[in-house]
Design a protein around this motif. Structure first.
Motif, PDB file in Angstrom:
ATOM      1  N   ALA A  24      61.317  80.468  83.764  1.00 63.08           N
ATOM      2  CA  ALA A  24      60.596  80.090  84.988  1.00 63.08           C
ATOM      3  C   ALA A  24      60.062  78.663  84.882  1.00 63.08           C
ATOM      4  O   ALA A  24      60.224  77.852  85.798  1.00 63.08           O
ATOM      5  CB  ALA A  24      59.452  81.073  85.240  1.00 63.08           C
ATOM      6  N   GLY A  25      59.414  78.358  83.755  1.00 64.48           N
ATOM      7  CA  GLY A  25      58.896  77.006  83.555  1.00 64.48           C
ATOM      8  C   GLY A  25      60.003  75.982  83.431  1.00 64.48           C
ATOM      9  O   GLY A  25      59.890  74.859  83.939  1.00 64.48           O
ATOM     10  N   TYR A  26      61.079  76.363  82.768  1.00 66.47           N
ATOM     11  CA  TYR A  26      62.226  75.466  82.582  1.00 66.47           C
ATOM     12  C   TYR A  26      62.834  75.096  83.935  1.00 66.47           C
ATOM     13  O   TYR A  26      63.098  73.925  84.215  1.00 66.47           O
ATOM     14  CB  TYR A  26      63.266  76.166  81.704  1.00 66.47           C
ATOM     15  N   THR A  27      63.051  76.119  84.769  1.00 68.84           N
ATOM     16  CA  THR A  27      63.658  75.887  86.081  1.00 68.84           C
ATOM     17  C   THR A  27      62.776  75.005  86.950  1.00 68.84           C
ATOM     18  O   THR A  27      63.255  74.071  87.599  1.00 68.84           O
ATOM     19  CB  THR A  27      63.916  77.228  86.794  1.00 68.84           C
ATOM     20  N   THR A  28      61.483  75.292  86.953  1.00 71.27           N
ATOM     21  CA  THR A  28      60.545  74.491  87.751  1.00 71.27           C
ATOM     22  C   THR A  28      60.533  73.041  87.289  1.00 71.27           C
ATOM     23  O   THR A  28      60.604  72.109  88.103  1.00 71.27           O
ATOM     24  CB  THR A  28      59.126  75.075  87.655  1.00 71.27           C
ATOM     25  N   THR A  29      60.451  72.840  85.984  1.00 61.51           N
ATOM     26  CA  THR A  29      60.430  71.485  85.432  1.00 61.51           C
ATOM     27  C   THR A  29      61.737  70.757  85.717  1.00 61.51           C
ATOM     28  O   THR A  29      61.741  69.563  86.043  1.00 61.51           O
ATOM     29  CB  THR A  29      60.190  71.530  83.910  1.00 61.51           C
ATOM     30  N   LEU A  30      62.855  71.479  85.625  1.00 56.63           N
ATOM     31  CA  LEU A  30      64.159  70.863  85.880  1.00 56.63           C
ATOM     32  C   LEU A  30      64.296  70.429  87.333  1.00 56.63           C
ATOM     33  O   LEU A  30      64.801  69.336  87.618  1.00 56.63           O
ATOM     34  CB  LEU A  30      65.276  71.847  85.515  1.00 56.63           C
TER      35      LEU A  30
END
Length: 306
Positions: free
Chosen positions: A285-291
């Motif tokens: 979730a954090g990875y996708t948001t940051t990406l």
């Protein structure tokens, strides 16, 4: 009467200045004689370590591809000499991937109404189909309502200029430049994700650099898997009898990439599958948001600097 031998001139290493006592410097290892080499010798010197069968790069690729988390564990355990340095592995594989995408011409051409647009071309869009009201799109009509601390007029002009440059070739120049900027974006993106990893394992004894190391290895594997998938697909597309391999390679890659991350997290951080699974979902979730934020920022920057 003794014959006096002529004193020999002392030689010094041109690299570190140490006194030379042989063919190589005992301090830094550089050759004593370093003449200008031939083109053949230059190429061998530049690529010898990469293409040598005994190269650490090749000894690194097999565990990187088939043993998720193994390289990170080996590095943290102090067994590093056998393998290529993490950042070098990431750099080589990421450059190889982006070079491969360029060679295979995977860029998507964007066309509006089947042909590139010129500066004086306008796109019509229906705002209210029931009333039949049409509104003409023009870059010069772009306005900013809330510019915050930015100078509204200057920012509007930048957006209009960027819009017109994009419209000239239907956004193809934007996509090409964006593809060039993504590798640079990754140098900022990976350290940001390492912060997320630090938060996920906040109460462990792991240091930030350990999470960064883990992510360098994971993204190196990510680029390697995608490069192999693209290579198999490119070959399969050229030979129809084995065309089915393209679909197989794509399916395996998109299953293996997320599974690789989950297995690597379980191996490196040594937590239960339940705890690893929860942190895995939070990381995604954090990875996708940051990406998404990183890609959006890079896209805006690319558009404004065309």
């Amino acid at each position: 009467m003794k014959t006096m031998l002529p004193m020999q001139a002392t030689s010094y290493c041109k690299n570190c200045g140490a006194v030379l006592a042989g063919a190589y410097c005992a301090q830094c290892g550089q050759r004593a004689k370093n003449p200008v080499v031939s083109l053949r010798e230059f190429i061998i010197d530049a690529t010898g370590d990469l293409f040598s069968a005994d190269s650490r790069i090749w000894r690194t690729l097999i565990p990187l591809l088939f043993r998720p988390g193994r390289l990170t564990m080996e590095y943290l355990a102090g067994r590093r000499e056998r393998y290529a340095p993490p950042f070098r592995v990431y750099l080589i594989l990421s450059l190889m991937f982006f070079l491969l995408t360029s060679v295979l011409d995977t860029a998507v051409d964007v066309h509006i109404e089947g042909q590139p647009l010129s500066l004086d071309t306008q796109i019509t869009a229906t705002e209210n189909t029931n009333a039949g009201v049409e509104d003409e799109f023009s870059c010069q009509r772009i306005t900013i309502q809330n510019s915050g601390f930015l100078n509204r007029n200057n920012f509007e002009n930048l957006l209009r200029q960027a819009c017109e440059k994009i419209m000239v070739d239907s956004g193809n120049s934007l996509l090409r430049t964006l593809a060039d900027n993504i590798p640079v974006m990754m140098f900022f993106f990976i350290p940001l994700v390492a912060i997320l990893m630090k938060l996920l394992y906040l109460f462990s004894s792991r240091k930030y650099v350990e999470h960064l190391l883990f992510l360098l290895h994971y993204h190196a594997a990510f680029f390697l898997i995608l490069a192999l998938m693209m290579s198999v697909s490119a070959v399969a597309d050229k030979f129809p009898p084995i065309g089915f391999l393209s679909s197989i390679a794509t399916t395996i890659s998109w299953i293996y990439i997320p599974a690789y991350l989950l297995i690597a997290m379980h191996q490196v951080y040594s937590q239960s599958w339940l705890a690893t699974g929860i942190k895995y979902l939070l990381l995604l979730a954090g990875y996708t948001t940051t990406l998404v934020i990183a890609l959006a920022t890079t896209t805006v920057f690319t558009a404004l600097t065309l």
